[in-house]
Design an enzyme around this catalytic site. Structure first.
Site, PDB file in Angstrom:
ATOM      1  N   ARG A  32       0.854  -1.183   0.000  1.00 25.24           N
ATOM      2  CA  ARG A  32       0.000   0.000   0.000  1.00 25.24           C
ATOM      3  C   ARG A  32       0.892   1.235   0.000  1.00 25.24           C
ATOM      4  O   ARG A  32       2.114   1.115   0.109  1.00 25.24           O
ATOM      5  CB  ARG A  32      -1.026   0.001   1.160  1.00 25.24           C
ATOM      6  CG  ARG A  32      -0.649  -0.634   2.453  1.00 25.24           C
ATOM      7  CD  ARG A  32       0.500  -0.026   3.159  1.00 25.24           C
ATOM      8  NE  ARG A  32       0.367   1.413   3.337  1.00 25.24           N
ATOM      9  CZ  ARG A  32       1.364   2.257   3.491  1.00 25.24           C
ATOM     10  NH1 ARG A  32       2.619   1.818   3.512  1.00 25.24           N
ATOM     11  NH2 ARG A  32       1.181   3.548   3.641  1.00 25.24           N
ATOM     12  N   GLY A  33       0.262   2.402  -0.082  1.00 25.76           N
ATOM     13  CA  GLY A  33       1.018   3.642  -0.242  1.00 25.76           C
ATOM     14  C   GLY A  33       1.006   4.004  -1.721  1.00 25.76           C
ATOM     15  O   GLY A  33       1.221   3.126  -2.574  1.00 25.76           O
ATOM     16  N   ALA A  34       0.779   5.292  -2.002  1.00 21.74           N
ATOM     17  CA  ALA A  34       0.515   5.712  -3.387  1.00 21.74           C
ATOM     18  C   ALA A  34       1.585   5.248  -4.385  1.00 21.74           C
ATOM     19  O   ALA A  34       1.262   4.719  -5.452  1.00 21.74           O
ATOM     20  CB  ALA A  34       0.386   7.233  -3.429  1.00 21.74           C
ATOM     21  N   ARG A  75      -8.029   0.213  -6.177  1.00 18.40           N
ATOM     22  CA  ARG A  75      -8.119   1.274  -5.164  1.00 18.40           C
ATOM     23  C   ARG A  75      -8.285   2.609  -5.908  1.00 18.40           C
ATOM     24  O   ARG A  75      -7.501   2.912  -6.799  1.00 18.40           O
ATOM     25  CB  ARG A  75      -6.863   1.285  -4.266  1.00 18.40           C
ATOM     26  CG  ARG A  75      -6.720  -0.023  -3.474  1.00 18.40           C
ATOM     27  CD  ARG A  75      -5.772   0.128  -2.309  1.00 18.40           C
ATOM     28  NE  ARG A  75      -6.316   0.985  -1.263  1.00 18.40           N
ATOM     29  CZ  ARG A  75      -5.587   1.494  -0.268  1.00 18.40           C
ATOM     30  NH1 ARG A  75      -4.298   1.253  -0.203  1.00 18.40           N
ATOM     31  NH2 ARG A  75      -6.144   2.261   0.654  1.00 18.40           N
ATOM     32  N   GLN A 179      -1.057   2.150  10.064  1.00 16.71           N
ATOM     33  CA  GLN A 179       0.172   2.221   9.250  1.00 16.71           C
ATOM     34  C   GLN A 179       1.284   2.965   9.993  1.00 16.71           C
ATOM     35  O   GLN A 179       2.461   2.702   9.766  1.00 16.71           O
ATOM     36  CB  GLN A 179      -0.105   2.928   7.914  1.00 16.71           C
ATOM     37  CG  GLN A 179      -0.955   2.143   6.933  1.00 16.71           C
ATOM     38  CD  GLN A 179      -2.419   2.488   7.044  1.00 16.71           C
ATOM     39  OE1 GLN A 179      -2.911   2.843   8.124  1.00 16.71           O
ATOM     40  NE2 GLN A 179      -3.149   2.372   5.955  1.00 16.71           N
ATOM     41  N   ASP A 220      -1.951  11.059  -1.562  1.00 15.19           N
ATOM     42  CA  ASP A 220      -2.424  10.054  -2.522  1.00 15.19           C
ATOM     43  C   ASP A 220      -2.852  10.693  -3.833  1.00 15.19           C
ATOM     44  O   ASP A 220      -2.813  10.072  -4.891  1.00 15.19           O
ATOM     45  CB  ASP A 220      -3.566   9.241  -1.918  1.00 15.19           C
ATOM     46  CG  ASP A 220      -3.002   8.337  -0.833  1.00 15.19           C
ATOM     47  OD1 ASP A 220      -2.898   8.783   0.324  1.00 15.19           O
ATOM     48  OD2 ASP A 220      -2.597   7.204  -1.175  1.00 15.19           O
ATOM     49  N   ASN A 230      -5.212  12.522   1.373  1.00 18.21           N
ATOM     50  CA  ASN A 230      -4.241  11.657   2.047  1.00 18.21           C
ATOM     51  C   ASN A 230      -5.010  10.871   3.114  1.00 18.21           C
ATOM     52  O   ASN A 230      -6.224  11.046   3.301  1.00 18.21           O
ATOM     53  CB  ASN A 230      -3.104  12.494   2.664  1.00 18.21           C
ATOM     54  CG  ASN A 230      -1.945  11.625   3.138  1.00 18.21           C
ATOM     55  OD1 ASN A 230      -1.458  10.763   2.408  1.00 18.21           O
ATOM     56  ND2 ASN A 230      -1.520  11.796   4.373  1.00 18.21           N
ATOM     57  N   LYS A 231      -4.290  10.024   3.812  1.00 20.05           N
ATOM     58  CA  LYS A 231      -4.899   9.121   4.795  1.00 20.05           C
ATOM     59  C   LYS A 231      -5.868   9.851   5.725  1.00 20.05           C
ATOM     60  O   LYS A 231      -5.588  10.966   6.162  1.00 20.05           O
ATOM     61  CB  LYS A 231      -3.768   8.452   5.590  1.00 20.05           C
ATOM     62  CG  LYS A 231      -4.193   7.476   6.663  1.00 20.05           C
ATOM     63  CD  LYS A 231      -5.135   6.408   6.178  1.00 20.05           C
ATOM     64  CE  LYS A 231      -4.619   5.614   5.002  1.00 20.05           C
ATOM     65  NZ  LYS A 231      -5.667   4.784   4.351  1.00 20.05           N
TER      66      LYS A 231
HETATM   67  O1  MRU Z   1      -4.324   3.292   2.529  1.00 15.39           O
HETATM   68  P1  MRU Z   1      -2.842   3.460   2.319  1.00 15.39           P
HETATM   69  O2  MRU Z   1      -2.015   2.857   3.397  1.00 15.39           O
HETATM   70  O3  MRU Z   1      -2.418   3.042   0.935  1.00 15.39           O
HETATM   71  O4  MRU Z   1      -2.630   5.037   2.409  1.00 15.39           O
HETATM   72  C1  MRU Z   1      -1.345   5.561   2.308  1.00 15.39           C
HETATM   73  C2  MRU Z   1      -1.297   7.014   2.523  1.00 15.39           C
HETATM   74  O5  MRU Z   1      -2.290   7.675   2.738  1.00 15.39           O
HETATM   75  C3  MRU Z   1       0.048   7.665   2.390  1.00 15.39           C
HETATM   76  O6  MRU Z   1       0.157   8.753   3.250  1.00 15.39           O
HETATM   77  C4  MRU Z   1       0.209   8.143   0.947  1.00 15.39           C
HETATM   78  O7  MRU Z   1       0.064   7.086   0.049  1.00 15.39           O
HETATM   79  C5  MRU Z   1       1.492   8.828   0.733  1.00 15.39           C
HETATM   80  S1  MRU Z   1       2.914   7.751   0.718  1.00 15.39           S
HETATM   81  C6  MRU Z   1       3.465   7.722  -0.873  1.00 15.39           C
END
Ligand code: MRU
Length: 342
Positions: A32-34, A75, A179, A220, A230-231
């Site tokens: 996970r993570g963008a 996603r 996370q 994201d 973002n998250k």
């Molecule tokens: O749901 P996730 O864990 O994929 O969300 C991740 C985030 O919100 C990060 O802060 C975001 O992707 C930036 S990291 C490149």
């Protein structure tokens, strides 16, 4: 890929045998993570092209288009996925089938290399913003697990620490999937950077007491006007930071900017299963993976995975070409004009 569902308790490398398994891994947050999602999407397209290498041209085209659709439906919020899949699809648009397969793989490699280089540059520009003795607060995981090789929000922190600066990091736990507690704390520990995990509700407390010098988060998707998805919980941190006069920076490369999106209102916010809110995962005292229920099983819950922080709260964007400052409706198109899904 590193199986992020098992960290920090078990470090396990896992692999997917085809693009369908890669899509499954993205949806279930094995990674996970963008940035990581984008690169996985790109390699998913490379896998799809390889799976179709013995088909006729028409069959090849239908196969990779269906694969792109499957990968993009995993996603919805992080735009890196859409940019990456789109680029790989375009790479397969001309030449013989064998050439197209080769181009899809090469494009995935290029995207991964670009992320590595962007991540390093974000760290090099961002470290100048971090003073000696600073306490930085971050949310979720925007480290190397989320964006190869150094992360986005964690890259300036990593580079400032490597420069010899004294620093401390407050790590928001980041419910419901934690996370921050599971992944960011683990990465900081690997790097020897002093830190403490705090519950999400504690950030305001530390900010009001003057214990936080700056906030750095990842993103994201960033809209053309500078609104940031973002998250979930990022918006609250930005508002409390503004209330307390604390700079709030967003670290993101051009692959995370979506110039086709006029404002944050146009960004689709993923809503995940209620079970993530109602329970917690971890290991028990014997070290076995275990899940506990916090609320009664049939309790209604809502689980938006992201929120939108309006551009007015963002002090600056730390990008691979430097720090972008307001007004973002001018600085973003100036910096990244032409980026987006065609
Ligand atoms: O749901 P996730 O864990 O994929 O969300 C991740 C985030 O919100 C990060 O802060 C975001 O992707 C930036 S990291 C490149």
């Amino acid at each position: 890929m590193i199986d992020q569902t098992k960290l920090p308790h078990v470090f396990q490398i896992t692999s997917s045998k085809d693009h369908a398994e890669t899509a499954h891994a993205i949806r279930n947050m094995v990674l996970r993570g963008a940035g990581a999602i984008g690169v996985a999407g790109a390699y998913g397209m490379a896998q799809a092209a390889m799976e179709a290498e013995n088909l006729s041209m028409n069959e090849f085209e239908s196969y990779v288009e269906a694969a792109a659709d499957r990968l993009m439906r995993t996603r919805p919020t992080a735009v890196n996925l859409f940019h990456a899949v789109d680029r790989c699809l375009n790479a397969t648009a001309s030449g013989s089938v064998a050439e197209r397969v080769h181009k899809a793989v090469a494009e995935a490699d290029t995207i991964a290399e670009e992320d590595i280089s962007a991540s390093r540059s974000i760290g090099e520009y961002g470290r100048e913003l971090i003073g000696d003795g600073f306490c930085v607060l971050t949310h979720c995981n925007a480290g190397a697990l989320a964006f190869i090789d150094f992360g986005t929000a964690l890259s300036p922190i990593r580079f400032a620490h490597r420069q010899g600066k004294n620093m401390f990091v407050f790590v928001d736990e980041t419910r419901p999937r934690c996370q921050g507690a599971r992944l960011t704390a683990w990465e900081l520990q690997q790097e020897g950077i002093p830190h403490a995990v705090i519950v999400d509700n504690a950030a305001g407390h530390f900010m009001r007491r003057g214990e936080v010098d700056m906030v750095i988060v990842g993103a994201d998707r960033v809209a053309a006007n500078g609104d940031v998805a973002n998250k979930i919980g990022t918006y609250e941190k930005a508002v409390i930071a503004r209330e307390n006069g604390i700079p709030f920076y967003v670290a993101a490369p051009r692959m995370t900017f979506d110039l086709n999106c006029g404002s944050g209102d146009e960004i689709e916010i993923e809503e995940r299963d209620a079970s993530e809110v109602l329970g917690m995962w971890g290991i028990d005292e014997e070290g076995s993976p275990s899940r506990v229920l916090i609320a009664a099983k049939d309790t209604p819950a809502r689980n938006p995975a992201f929120d939108v922080t309006p551009a007015k709260y963002v002090t600056g964007f730390i990008t691979e070409i430097g720090i972008l400052r307001p007004p973002y409706s001018e600085s973003i198109p100036q910096a990244f004009g032409g980026v987006g899904i065609a």
